[in-house]
Design a protein around this motif. Structure first.
Motif: not given
Length: 134
Positions: A1-26
Motif C-alpha cells: 500500500m505504500a506505493e499508492c498515492p496519498s490522494n487515492t480515492t478507491d482502494l481495492l485490496l481484496m484477497k490480500n493477506n492483511l491479517n489485522s488492521l493497525g491504527k496507522k494503516i490508512f
C-alpha cells in the motif's frame, strides 16, 4: 500500500493477506471514498484503524475471519453510506454504536438468516436504510 498515492480515492485490496488492521494503516489515505478489504484474512481491526477516513462512503469487509469488534470502529466514518459485512460479524457490533453512523443507507450482509433480524437496530436512527441479506 505504500506505493499508492496519498490522494487515492478507491482502494481495492481484496484477497490480500492483511491479517489485522493497525491504527496507522490508512492514515495517509485521507481522500479514500471506497475501500474493499474483503477476503483479506482480517482477524482484528484496531478501534482507530479508520479514524482518518472521514470521506469514506463505501466499505467492504465481507469474508474475513473476524469474530467480534473491539469498540466502535465506524464512528469516524461520518460519510459512510454503504457497508458490506458478514451477518455474524454484524451481530457483534455494539448496538448503541450504530447511532454514530448517521449517513449509512445500505447494509449488505452475507451468511445469515433472512429474517431481517437487524431491522430494529436500523429502523429508528437510520430511517432511510435498507438491509439486504444474501
Amino acid at each position: 500500500m505504500a506505493e499508492c498515492p496519498s490522494n487515492t480515492t478507491d482502494l481495492l485490496l481484496m484477497k490480500n493477506n492483511l491479517n489485522s488492521l493497525g491504527k496507522k494503516i490508512f492514515t495517509r489515505y485521507t481522500q479514500l471514498r471506497y475501500l474493499d478489504i474483503s477476503s483479506c484474512n482480517i482477524s482484528a481491526i484496531d478501534k482507530s484503524a479508520f479514524e482518518k477516513l472521514t470521506l469514506l462512503t463505501e466499505l467492504n469487509l465481507f469474508d474475513n475471519p473476524m469474530k467480534t469488534f473491539q469498540g466502535n470502529i465506524f464512528a469516524p466514518l461520518d460519510d459512510l453510506q454503504v457497508l458490506h459485512i458478514s451477518h455474524d460479524l454484524l451481530s457483534t457490533y455494539p448496538r448503541e454504536a450504530w447511532s454514530d453512523v448517521l449517513n449509512l443507507t445500505k447494509v449488505f450482509t452475507y451468511g445469515g438468516p433472512s429474517n431481517k433480524s437487524f431491522a430494529g437496530i436500523f429502523s429508528v436512527p437510520l430511517l432511510h436504510m435498507s438491509v439486504t441479506y444474501a
